[in-house]
Design a protein around this motif. Structure first.
Motif, short mmCIF file in Angstrom:
data_model
loop_
_atom_site.label_atom_id
_atom_site.label_comp_id
_atom_site.label_asym_id
_atom_site.label_seq_id
_atom_site.Cartn_x
_atom_site.Cartn_y
_atom_site.Cartn_z
N HIS A 137 44.44 52.07 46.30
CA HIS A 137 43.54 51.08 45.70
C HIS A 137 43.81 49.73 46.36
N SER A 158 34.84 46.13 53.19
CA SER A 158 33.60 45.82 52.49
C SER A 158 32.40 46.22 53.32
N ARG A 180 31.87 49.96 53.13
CA ARG A 180 31.17 50.42 51.93
C ARG A 180 29.66 50.28 52.12
N ASN A 194 28.94 55.27 45.94
CA ASN A 194 29.22 54.02 45.22
C ASN A 194 30.41 54.17 44.28
N GLU A 195 30.46 55.29 43.57
CA GLU A 195 31.56 55.50 42.62
C GLU A 195 32.89 55.67 43.34
N ASP A 204 34.02 52.23 44.38
CA ASP A 204 34.41 51.51 43.17
C ASP A 204 35.81 51.92 42.72
N GLY A 235 38.53 50.16 44.52
CA GLY A 235 38.48 48.69 44.51
C GLY A 235 37.87 48.06 45.73
N TYR A 253 34.53 46.65 47.17
CA TYR A 253 33.21 46.24 46.72
C TYR A 253 32.46 45.58 47.86
N ALA A 254 31.14 45.66 47.80
CA ALA A 254 30.32 45.14 48.88
C ALA A 254 30.04 43.67 48.68
N SER A 255 30.01 42.93 49.79
CA SER A 255 29.56 41.53 49.75
C SER A 255 28.45 41.41 50.77
#
Length: 563
Positions: free
Chosen positions: A466, A524, A527, A549-550, A553, A556, A558-560
């Motif tokens: 993570h 990121s 993802r 996506n899961e 997630d 840990g 996450y997309a920006s």
């Protein structure tokens, strides 16, 4: 089918699977040789600003080509932040995929000089509509143009680069130097990007950035991740663990020794061959020869490492061809070459930019590293990566490089989700070290003291699963944590695979590698790339997209984006 079997003149380039202190992870054996100055430097991440734009209302053009890609970018500077694309971008390639989409990849450039790590990809659908654009651009160059004039020549820069890495006199291929704009430490340099590649006790695939005006070394890192007429026929052999292997070998007529049989396979159409060489444990590239025997049966103890390397290479080739329609590592049928019996008690295997090299292990921690199908798949995937996204072998992009190699290692060797379980020596197993990494349970594998000691600020001892457990390491420790932190995205892939199966997982990650990832992509970005690939292949509301996506997630990541 007849071909000439030609020995290469010199050994080739390198991406290291790993030097292995006890409990290590396919780690970089040359990390200790990076200068202490480099350890204090930081890659100028802020110079390369990521973006990913998805068009909700696709813009249609007359054709899917680079001209219209530039036209789109000119109309959408506000969205993409790519200023003056007609002046500041240089076409790298144009590729059409199996979905009928066309992807135009650009390098950001200043006066035609490419900007290191800055790429832009425009995506057309089969109706010639732009449906998205992604990449990274160097925003600082818009406000502060750099003078691209060089005061020193490429040859002088090469000499400086060779000296900076203590290069030997024998190279695997001719060193090269390319003029680039290099963002580093908050400044944009005009520099020569030199590539110096050599074998020996400490193999190197060094990238050295030399200031084109002062001759100073700005930055450097080791990117090692490490005849006569013939006719191919069937042969047999025994692998390292005693498994019976059916092989493709070639009958060779030698002037002095008569008919011999070589581990050289020319049975696959449009492939230059699968060839296995004997490095003879002597440390001299000049003595390396194609692995041969007096019969088509390779069953001696010395043969076993070569048998597995040859057999596994064909299995990996067949996977990429059958699952992804990819003809060899470059997609164009390049020869797949392996070298076995490299070095003395060499606890390592590596892709060197052109072929695989396997040590025999020291018998304490490793046995012959060619015994692992996942090891071969890992190494050969490094080759695929170098011909596609070409992820830089440092920090998060380097961890993605290692992770994608692990993921495809586990997809090819589909018996489990572990890495390296077939190359561990009995003594290591007795100590509880039964594999090198685990995609299913990263925390169950201990990180080596060598990797943690230089930087770890807490008592963690295991691979992270993570982002909360991410190891923030300097470049002189595992190239910024490329092996250690790879386990985070590895675990995301495992969780996704549990939901959608290995086949869909492979297709999604392969597409992300081919289409969306760029050389400096971070976690990121990965993802976003993997999610978009799932959408392309299976639809926005598909179970596959939900699972992707899961999975991210759960670890840990996450997309920006600036959608």
């Amino acid at each position: 089918m007849k071909k000439k079997l030609i020995m290469p003149v010199a050994l080739s380039s390198a991406l290291l699977l790993g030097a292995v202190p006890m409990s290590s992870v396919f780690a970089n054996s040359d990390s200790a040789s990076v200068s202490s100055v480099q350890a204090q430097k930081k890659w100028n991440e802020n110079a390369n600003v990521p973006f990913f734009v998805k068009e909700k209302h696709a813009q249609k053009f007359s054709a899917s080509n680079s001209t219209n890609a530039v036209n789109y970018l000119k109309k959408n500077e506000t969205k993409t932040k790519v200023k003056n694309p007609d002046k500041n971008l240089k076409v790298k390639n144009v590729a059409k995929d199996e979905l009928g989409m066309t992807h135009v990849r650009f390098n950001q450039a200043v006066n035609g000089v490419p900007v290191e790590g800055s790429e832009v990809v425009v995506h057309f659908n089969k109706e010639n509509e732009v449906v998205g654009v992604n990449g990274r651009v160097n925003q600082t160059l818009v406000e502060e143009p750099v003078n691209t004039t060089a005061s020193i020549g490429a040859e002088e820069a090469l000499q400086i680069a060779k000296s900076s890495v203590n290069a030997p006199s024998e190279f695997t291929y001719e060193p090269t130097a390319e003029l680039v704009v290099y963002p580093f430490e908050g400044k944009n340099y005009t520099a020569y990007k030199a590539n110096v590649n050599f074998m020996g006790d400490a193999p190197g695939n060094w990238f050295v950035f030399v200031d084109a005006n002062t001759g100073a070394v700005i930055d450097k890192y080791n990117g090692i991740m490490h005849a006569d007429e013939i006719k191919t026929q069937k042969g047999v052999g025994l692998g390292v663990h005693g498994a019976h292997r059916e092989l493709h070998v070639s009958r060779v007529k030698e002037p002095k020794s008569g008919t011999q049989f070589a581990l050289a396979d020319f049975s696959h159409p449009n492939l230059e061959g699968i060839i296995t060489y004997d490095a003879k444990n002597d440390g001299s590239a000049s003595n390396d020869t194609v692995f041969t025997g007096n019969s088509a049966s390779f069953k001696s103890d010395y043969d076993r490492a070569a048998v597995d390397a040859h057999y596994n290479s064909e299995k990996v080739y067949e996977y990429f061809l059958n699952e992804h329609g990819r003809n060899s590592l470059d997609g164009e049928g390049m020869a797949i070459q392996s070298f076995v019996h490299y070095g003395q008690d060499y606890n390592n295997a590596f892709w060197n930019g052109r072929w695989m090299t396997y040590g025999d292990g020291d018998g304490e921690f490793f046995i012959s590293l060619s015994a692992g199908l996942d090891v071969a798949a890992h190494e050969m995937t490094h080759g695929v990566i170098s011909k596609t996204a070409n992820l830089q072998y440092r920090n998060q992009s380097g961890a993605l490089n290692e992770s994608i190699a692990d993921i495809f290692g586990a997809l090819v060797d589909d018996s489990d989700w572990e890495m390296g379980e077939d190359i561990m020596a009995p003594a290591a197993k007795a100590d509880g070290v039964t594999r090198l990494r685990s995609l299913s349970d990263p925390n169950s594998v201990v990180v080596s003291n060598a990797q943690r000691a230089a930087y770890a600020t807490d008592d963690r001892k295991v691979y992270p699963d993570h982002m909360d457990e991410f190891y923030d390491m300097p470049l002189n420790v595992d190239n910024g944590g490329v092996h250690v932190n790879s386990s985070i995205t590895n675990h995301a892939a495992y969780l996704i695979g549990q939901e959608i199966g290995r086949e869909a997982l492979g297709k999604i990650f392969y597409r992300a590698l081919m289409v969306y990832l760029t050389s400096t992509s971070d976690f990121s970005d990965a993802r976003v790339a993997v999610v978009q690939s799932a959408i392309d292949l299976y639809g926005e509301d598909s179970a596959e997209t939900v699972a992707v996506n899961e999975g991210f997630d759960a670890v840990g990541i996450y997309a920006s984006t600036n959608e």
